[in-house]
Structure formats: structure tokens, C-alpha cells
Design a protein around this motif. Structure first.
Motif, PDB file in Angstrom:
ATOM      1  N   MET A   1       0.827  -1.217   0.000  1.00  0.00           N
ATOM      2  CA  MET A   1       0.000   0.000   0.000  1.00  0.00           C
ATOM      3  C   MET A   1       0.855   1.258   0.000  1.00  0.00           C
ATOM      4  SD  MET A   1      -2.985  -1.185   2.665  1.00  0.00           S
ATOM      5  CE  MET A   1      -3.768   0.414   2.603  1.00  0.00           C
ATOM      6  N   SER A   2       1.913   1.250   0.837  1.00  0.00           N
ATOM      7  CA  SER A   2       2.805   2.411   0.879  1.00  0.00           C
ATOM      8  C   SER A   2       3.464   2.628  -0.478  1.00  0.00           C
ATOM      9  CB  SER A   2       3.870   2.211   1.962  1.00  0.00           C
ATOM     10  OG  SER A   2       3.289   2.052   3.233  1.00  0.00           O
ATOM     11  N   HIS A   3       3.912   1.538  -1.084  1.00  0.00           N
ATOM     12  CA  HIS A   3       4.544   1.664  -2.403  1.00  0.00           C
ATOM     13  C   HIS A   3       3.561   2.236  -3.423  1.00  0.00           C
ATOM     14  CE1 HIS A   3       7.130   0.755  -5.773  1.00  0.00           C
ATOM     15  NE2 HIS A   3       6.160   0.056  -6.339  1.00  0.00           N
ATOM     16  N   GLN A   4       2.310   1.762  -3.374  1.00  0.00           N
ATOM     17  CA  GLN A   4       1.306   2.294  -4.293  1.00  0.00           C
ATOM     18  C   GLN A   4       1.077   3.784  -4.062  1.00  0.00           C
ATOM     19  OE1 GLN A   4      -2.123  -0.186  -3.759  1.00  0.00           O
ATOM     20  NE2 GLN A   4      -1.202  -1.981  -4.795  1.00  0.00           N
ATOM     21  N   ARG A   5       1.014   4.179  -2.768  1.00  0.00           N
ATOM     22  CA  ARG A   5       0.834   5.616  -2.473  1.00  0.00           C
ATOM     23  C   ARG A   5       2.020   6.424  -2.988  1.00  0.00           C
ATOM     24  NH1 ARG A   5      -1.186   3.753   2.553  1.00  0.00           N
ATOM     25  NH2 ARG A   5       0.818   4.197   3.547  1.00  0.00           N
ATOM     26  N   VAL A   6       3.238   5.899  -2.756  1.00  0.00           N
ATOM     27  CA  VAL A   6       4.434   6.615  -3.233  1.00  0.00           C
ATOM     28  C   VAL A   6       4.421   6.754  -4.745  1.00  0.00           C
ATOM     29  CG1 VAL A   6       6.941   6.459  -3.428  1.00  0.00           C
ATOM     30  CG2 VAL A   6       5.862   6.019  -1.235  1.00  0.00           C
ATOM     31  N   VAL A   7       4.021   5.661  -5.419  1.00  0.00           N
ATOM     32  CA  VAL A   7       3.965   5.714  -6.878  1.00  0.00           C
ATOM     33  C   VAL A   7       2.944   6.748  -7.335  1.00  0.00           C
ATOM     34  CG1 VAL A   7       3.350   4.391  -8.931  1.00  0.00           C
ATOM     35  CG2 VAL A   7       4.784   3.352  -7.176  1.00  0.00           C
ATOM     36  N   GLN A   8       1.786   6.783  -6.648  1.00  0.00           N
ATOM     37  CA  GLN A   8       0.767   7.774  -7.004  1.00  0.00           C
ATOM     38  C   GLN A   8       1.272   9.205  -6.767  1.00  0.00           C
ATOM     39  OE1 GLN A   8      -2.672   6.696  -4.721  1.00  0.00           O
ATOM     40  NE2 GLN A   8      -3.072   4.819  -5.901  1.00  0.00           N
ATOM     41  N   GLU A   9       1.908   9.426  -5.599  1.00  0.00           N
ATOM     42  CA  GLU A   9       2.435  10.767  -5.320  1.00  0.00           C
ATOM     43  C   GLU A   9       3.528  11.153  -6.313  1.00  0.00           C
ATOM     44  OE1 GLU A   9       3.722  10.670  -1.326  1.00  0.00           O
ATOM     45  OE2 GLU A   9       1.699  10.582  -0.466  1.00  0.00           O
ATOM     46  N   LYS A  10       4.393  10.180  -6.656  1.00  0.00           N
ATOM     47  CA  LYS A  10       5.439  10.459  -7.630  1.00  0.00           C
ATOM     48  C   LYS A  10       4.834  10.854  -8.981  1.00  0.00           C
ATOM     49  CE  LYS A  10       9.246   8.258 -10.139  1.00  0.00           C
ATOM     50  NZ  LYS A  10      10.005   7.000 -10.350  1.00  0.00           N
ATOM     51  N   THR A  11       3.809  10.092  -9.393  1.00  0.00           N
ATOM     52  CA  THR A  11       3.154  10.416 -10.660  1.00  0.00           C
ATOM     53  C   THR A  11       2.542  11.808 -10.617  1.00  0.00           C
ATOM     54  OG1 THR A  11       2.649   8.056 -10.921  1.00  0.00           O
ATOM     55  CG2 THR A  11       1.463   9.612 -12.322  1.00  0.00           C
ATOM     56  N   LYS A  12       1.917  12.143  -9.480  1.00  0.00           N
ATOM     57  CA  LYS A  12       1.322  13.472  -9.342  1.00  0.00           C
ATOM     58  C   LYS A  12       2.384  14.565  -9.374  1.00  0.00           C
ATOM     59  CE  LYS A  12      -1.716  16.152  -6.330  1.00  0.00           C
ATOM     60  NZ  LYS A  12      -2.456  16.167  -5.035  1.00  0.00           N
ATOM     61  N   LEU A  13       3.522  14.323  -8.646  1.00  0.00           N
ATOM     62  CA  LEU A  13       4.586  15.324  -8.639  1.00  0.00           C
ATOM     63  C   LEU A  13       5.194  15.503 -10.024  1.00  0.00           C
ATOM     64  CD1 LEU A  13       6.409  14.414  -5.302  1.00  0.00           C
ATOM     65  CD2 LEU A  13       5.054  16.456  -5.758  1.00  0.00           C
ATOM     66  N   VAL A  14       5.400  14.391 -10.726  1.00  0.00           N
ATOM     67  CA  VAL A  14       5.939  14.496 -12.090  1.00  0.00           C
ATOM     68  C   VAL A  14       4.996  15.302 -12.966  1.00  0.00           C
ATOM     69  CG1 VAL A  14       6.499  13.166 -14.154  1.00  0.00           C
ATOM     70  CG2 VAL A  14       7.297  12.385 -11.934  1.00  0.00           C
ATOM     71  N   THR A  15       3.694  15.065 -12.811  1.00  0.00           N
ATOM     72  CA  THR A  15       2.714  15.830 -13.588  1.00  0.00           C
ATOM     73  C   THR A  15       2.774  17.311 -13.247  1.00  0.00           C
ATOM     74  OG1 THR A  15       1.293  13.871 -13.601  1.00  0.00           O
ATOM     75  CG2 THR A  15       0.297  15.973 -14.222  1.00  0.00           C
ATOM     76  N   ASP A  16       2.859  17.613 -11.908  1.00  0.00           N
ATOM     77  CA  ASP A  16       2.940  19.022 -11.486  1.00  0.00           C
ATOM     78  C   ASP A  16       4.216  19.686 -12.003  1.00  0.00           C
ATOM     79  OD1 ASP A  16       0.570  18.636 -10.173  1.00  0.00           O
ATOM     80  OD2 ASP A  16       1.482  18.324  -8.197  1.00  0.00           O
ATOM     81  N   ILE A  17       5.342  18.946 -11.952  1.00  0.00           N
ATOM     82  CA  ILE A  17       6.608  19.523 -12.431  1.00  0.00           C
ATOM     83  C   ILE A  17       6.524  19.829 -13.922  1.00  0.00           C
ATOM     84  CG2 ILE A  17       9.037  18.965 -12.868  1.00  0.00           C
ATOM     85  CD1 ILE A  17       9.010  17.429 -10.214  1.00  0.00           C
ATOM     86  N   LYS A  18       5.940  18.901 -14.674  1.00  0.00           N
ATOM     87  CA  LYS A  18       5.806  19.150 -16.114  1.00  0.00           C
ATOM     88  C   LYS A  18       4.909  20.361 -16.367  1.00  0.00           C
ATOM     89  CE  LYS A  18       6.582  14.369 -17.610  1.00  0.00           C
ATOM     90  NZ  LYS A  18       5.999  13.178 -18.271  1.00  0.00           N
ATOM     91  N   ARG A  19       3.829  20.479 -15.580  1.00  0.00           N
ATOM     92  CA  ARG A  19       2.936  21.621 -15.755  1.00  0.00           C
ATOM     93  C   ARG A  19       3.649  22.938 -15.413  1.00  0.00           C
ATOM     94  NH1 ARG A  19      -0.495  20.177 -12.492  1.00  0.00           N
ATOM     95  NH2 ARG A  19      -0.134  21.586 -10.764  1.00  0.00           N
TER      96      ARG A  19
END
Length: 579
Positions: free
Chosen positions: A172-190
Motif C-alpha cells: 500500500m505504501s509503495h502504491q501511495r508513493v507511486v501515485q504521489e510520484k506520478t502526481k509530482l511528475v505531472t505538477d513539475i511538467k505543468r
């Protein structure tokens, strides 16, 4: 059997006949043949050694194969006698009294049992009982092992369940980290895309700013040209009016001059009596020691100044008062307590008739010694005043403040003639360039600025300090400027070339104030480590020296105008006379 015996007999006859033939031969009649024996080489010896080892291994293996099987010892278990069986049972059961009775009766009845004709086989315990007993013992052992194994299995199951839970949590923690990483990557690109959109606008604004700064400089140059032109025209007009004066004009001009009252800025090229003159430096500065120590304030003495003509000392304190003392005796002459907060600065008028003070109540006050009172109060600062100083004519006072500004006051008209803005932090110190209209200020923004107060224009900015600047001073000739900072470093500047000549490290404690003797040879630094640092600018081999006498941080120091002694003040609520 008969065939075997015949073969054996024939073999014996053959051996006997051969031996007789050999014995009858004469050794002299036998001819020997010579045979050449080749020399053995090393390789042949090694090969022979290997063949010999192989033969040994082969023989040993053959012996093992032909050897008879090992005889395993056989343990014959004798059946247990009935009486031993009974005794063992009673011992195991703990029936000691019954065992005693059985022993007595058994030995009593044993002869009778023997006479009765009962054989040994009738007194033995059947093997099935022994097997049952051993089986029961093995069963008990197996039960114990089963219980232990069950307990271990239960613990293993619990550990397994815990590991499964941990694994699920990690997943579960890994899934949350992956989700947060994906969100951060999206925010950085934006954000990167947004920054890319803003870059042209920023470049355009930067270009406009540069254009505005160039236009500002051109406007300032035009303004200076126009002001100089206006001064020339005013001078010409005055010359014309002086040549043809009229009574009506004289009547009109007289009250106008009286009403205006503004001081006239002195000439820029006036004579500096210290320039080009070699004055004798103070004697034995390194050996100076505190001759007198006086405690006249109830709190820290934050500033000190010397009268330009007499041996009089002025001190200002955090107890909101300033005081005048005779030196070196320390007799109190005068005091003032009109300020409502700490007094951070005191300075004498060049003629010695007035004193200016700066305070934490955001005011600058001018005191008249003849009237023994405050004759002027300047209130334009919005925060505490760190430093206030007369210029060489005594017509103007400059003050610097926590509000990031420096102001120049007209002593005659009691007006603010200029406000110098440009620092982005507290302006901690100032100094007039001797016998000129230029003013230097030092700030917490790590810079020193040189101003023309007539136009409120910054002519030069000195960069180099790595920490907040605390004080600034000029040599009496005006050729060098010295500044101190919170790292304890003293920078010596060439004023005309706007560059650093030397950096003297007096740290690591902050350098709070600096003073230069009239010969421009020594400077003294009030340090936060309870000492005063002395340095010879003309002879660097002499090195940095220090004199100690205060019990707390030294906040101010000043050389005697004649170079005979030094005074200092500190956080220990005292001021000292050194000589």
C-alpha cells in the motif's frame, strides 16, 4: 577332487625337475650377454612414479572388494525377570512401602517357589509387556515432540501472518508513493510548461527595465547639468545685482534672507589641513593599558566621543541618558535625559559648543552647552537612530536609522535637507569624508555607499563584505576608508579608485566600531570579545595587537585628537581611559 590332486602333483614334479637341472649347470660354462641399460630421465621417473601410485590404488581397491563384510555386533536382549519387573514398576509408581513389603515377602517365599518346580521360563516377564512399556514411553516422547512442534508451528503461523500484514502495508505504501510520484511528475511538467510560457515575458520585462535604467541615468545626467547651469546663472545674476544694487532690492532681500535661514553648502574644494602632512603617530600604542575605569551608567555604555579641543568625554547609554566627563579623572560635568529610549550615538560640534545624540526613540537631538538644554529635535525617522554626526563646518548633521534611510539635517533651519534612500537593510553607521560634502554609509545589506547629500545621489557603492557592516570611518587625509562587519573583518578601501587595499581579520567576533588616529597610522577596533584590536597600517610587520581591560563586549572607542590616549566603552557599563 582327483583331477585337482593330479594337477598339483604334476606342478610339484615340474618344479623339482627344473631345480635339479639348474643345480647341474656349471657357472663357468654359462655365457652371459651384455645388455645396455638406458639412463632414466626425469620424465620417465615421474611416469614410473605415477604408474606405481596407480598400481597401489588398484590393489587397494581390489582388496576392499575382496574383503569380507564387516561383522555387525548383535545385542541379545535378555528377558526381564518377574521380580525385577515388579520392582521397576513400583519404583516408577513411587510405591516405596509396597516395594518394601514385596521385597520381604519375595525373599521369604522364594525357596518355596523354587521347590514348587517353577522353572526360569515361568519367572520371566513376557516380551509383550516390555514392548508395551517401551511403546508407551515412545508414545509419551512423541506426544511431547508433537506439542513442541505444534507450538513452533503456531509461532510460525503468527510470524507468517505478521509478515503478510507487513507485506500488504508495504504494498500500500509503495502504491501511495507511486501515485504521489506520478502526481509530482505531472505538477513539475505543468510548472515547466508555465515557466516556458513566462520566459518571453520576463525577457521583455528585463529589456524594459534596462531601458528604464538607462533613461534614468540620462535623466540624472541632464538634471546635474541643469543644476550646474542654474548655479552658474545664479552666480552671474548675483554678480550683476552686486554691481548695480538698488535700495528697494536691499529692503526686499534682507528680510528674505532672515526668513529663509538655510545653511549654504560649503565649497567642495576647500582645504584639508591633514592632506599631505606627515603627523607623528602615537607613542607605544601596543603597550597602552587602562589607566582609569569609570562606571557612570546603570546599563551598557553604547557610544563614546572626545571633545575636539579639551579633555572631555561624552558617553551615551542604554539607560536613555548621555553624560559629559573630564578625562582622565572621570568627574561628571553635565548630563541629559530627554530621550525615551537607548542612546546609540554622541558627537561633538567641530567648535565644541554643541552635542548631537541619536536614540532608539527615532529622534535626533542637538544640545547647547551654554544653554544646558536641548535646542533642536529631529523626528523624521520612523525607527531607532544608530548614528548621528556633524560635518566639518558644524552646519549639517547626518543620521542613519533602522528604517533603511540616512537623513541630512540643517542645524540653522532645523530642516531635513536630504533623505538618502538606497540600502535594503538597516543603516548601521556613517561618516563624513573630511572637508568635503560627501557622506559614507554602511548597512546590514553588506554594502557601503558614498553619497552626495546636495543631490541625494549615490556616487559609488563598495562591495566586498560577507556579513552586515557595523561601522565606517575615514583617515583624516580622506584618501582611505575603513569599514567593519559582523565577522570581525576590517576592509581598507581606496576612495578614489573604489577598490579594496587590504582586509584585516580581527574576528571571529563582531567588530562593533572603529577609530583612526590623526596621523592615519593606527586604527582601533572595538571587538565583541572584550578586547580592542590595534593595527599599524604603515608597518604591517608589526601585526595585529590587542589590549584587554573590559569585562564584556567593547561597543565603542575613540583616539584623542592629539594622539596622546584612547577612550573606550562597553557592555560592562563602564568607560576606560587608555594611555
Amino acid at each position: 577332487m582327483e583331477a585337482i590332486e593330479e594337477d598339483i602333483q604334476r606342478e610339484e614334479d615340474f618344479h623339482n625337475g627344473t631345480q635339479q637341472d639348474v643345480d647341474t649347470l656349471d657357472e663357468e660354462e654359462f655365457e652371459y650377454e651384455s645388455v645396455d641399460i638406458p639412463e632414466d630421465s626425469d620424465e620417465d621417473e615421474e611416469a614410473a612414479e605415477e604408474n606405481f601410485q596407480d598400481v597401489l590404488r588398484t590393489v587397494k581397491l581390489q582388496q576392499e572388494l575382496n574383503a569380507p563384510p564387516e561383522v555387525q555386533p548383535v545385542v541379545t536382549k535378555q528377558p526381564e525377570v518377574v521380580d525385577d519387573f515388579v520392582r521397576n514398576y513400583l519404583v516408577k509408581a513411587g510405591l516405596e512401602k509396597t516395594l518394601d513389603i514385596f521385597e520381604a515377602e519375595w525373599y521369604e517365599k522364594k525357596p518355596e517357589i523354587g521347590k514348587a518346580g517353577m522353572g526360569l521360563e515361568n519367572l520371566l516377564v513376557p516380551e509383550v509387556y516390555q514392548q508395551n512399556a517401551s511403546t508407551l514411553e515412545e508414545l509419551e516422547m512423541i506426544k511431547d515432540e508433537l506439542q513442541k512442534t505444534s507450538a513452533q508451528a503456531e509461532r510460525g503461523r503468527q510470524v507468517w501472518d505478521k509478515l503478510k500484514k507487513d507485506r500488504d502495508n508495504h504494498k500500500m505504501s509503495h502504491q501511495r508513493v507511486v501515485q504521489e510520484k506520478t502526481k509530482l511528475v505531472t505538477d513539475i511538467k505543468r510548472l515547466q510548461s508555465q515557466c516556458a510560457k513566462y520566459e518571453p515575458t520576463i525577457a521583455e520585462i528585463r529589456g524594459k527595465y534596462e531601458v528604464c535604467m538607462k533613461e534614468k541615468m540620462l535623466v540624472r545626467l541632464d538634471r546635474d547639468k541643469l543644476q550646474s547651469r542654474i548655479k552658474q546663472l545664479e552666480t552671474q545674476l548675483k554678480e550683476v545685482q552686486s554691481q548695480q544694487p538698488s535700495k528697494t532690492q536691499l529692503k526686499k532681500e534682507a528680510p528674505a534672507k532672515k526668513a529663509a535661514g538655510d545653511s549654504v553648502w560649503p565649497a567642495e574644494d576647500r582645504h584639508n589641513p591633514f592632506k599631505g602632512v606627515a603627523l607623528k603617530p602615537p607613542n607605544n600604542v601596543i603597550t597602552w593599558a587602562p589607566k582609569q575605569s569609570h562606571k557612570g551608567h546603570s546599563m551598557s555604555v553604547s557610544c563614546i566621543a572626545l571633545h575636539p579641543k579639551t579633555a572631555t568625554v561624552a558617553t551615551g547609554s542604554d539607560d536613555t541618558t548621555w553624560k559629559l566627563w573630564s578625562a582622565p579623572n572621570g568627574e561628571l560635568i553635565m548630563s541629559g535625559d530627554d530621550h525615551k529610549d537607548w542612546v546609540a550615538s554622541v558627537d561633538f560640534h567641530p567648535k565644541g559648543t554643541h552635542l548631537v545624540t541619536g536614540s532608539g526613540d527615532a529622534t535626533v537631538k542637538v544640545w547647547d552647552f551654554l544653554k544646558a538644554k536641548c535646542v533642536a529635535t529631529y523626528k523624521d525617522h520612523s525607527q531607532g537612530v544608530w548614528r548621528a554626526q556633524f560635518n566639518d563646518t558644524g552646519d549639517f548633521v547626518a543620521s542613519c536609522s533602522l528604517d533603511h534611510t540616512c537623513r541630512v539635517w540643517d542645524v540653522n533651519s532645523n530642516k531635513c535637507r536630504a533623505t538618502l534612500r538606497g540600502h535594503v537593510d538597516s543603516v548601521n553607521g556613517l561618516a563624513w569624508l573630511p572637508y568635503s560634502n560627501s557622506l559614507a554609509t554602511c548597512s546590514g545589506d553588506k554594502t557601503i555607499s558614498l553619497w552626495d547629500p546636495r543631490t541625494a545621489y549615490c556616487t559609488h557603492t563598495f562591495y566586498g563584505h560577507e556579513n552586515a557592516c557595523n561601522s565606517v570611518a575615514f583617515t583624516h587625509s580622506g584618501e582611505k576608508m575603513l569599514s567593519t562587519d559582523a565577522d570581525g573583518k576590517v576592509y581598507i578601501w581606496d576612495v578614489r579608485e573604489v577598490r579594496v587595499l587590504k582586509v584585516v581579520d580581527c574576528g571571529p567576533h563582531p567588530a562593533n566600531a572603529i577609530s583612526v588616529d590623526r596621523s592615519s597610522t593606527y586604527f582601533a577596533v572595538a571587538s565583541d570579545d572584550c578586547t580592542i584590536k590595534l593595527f599599524n597600517m604603515e608597518d604591517e610587520k608589526e601585526g595585529l595587537k590587542q589590549i584587554k581591560g573590559h569585562e564584556d563586549a567593547v561597543l565603542g572607542c575613540a583616539f584623542d585628537p592629539n594622539g596622546n590616549f584612547l577612550v573606550s566603552c562597553g557592555s560592562d557599563a563602564s568607560w576606560k581611559f587608555w594611555g
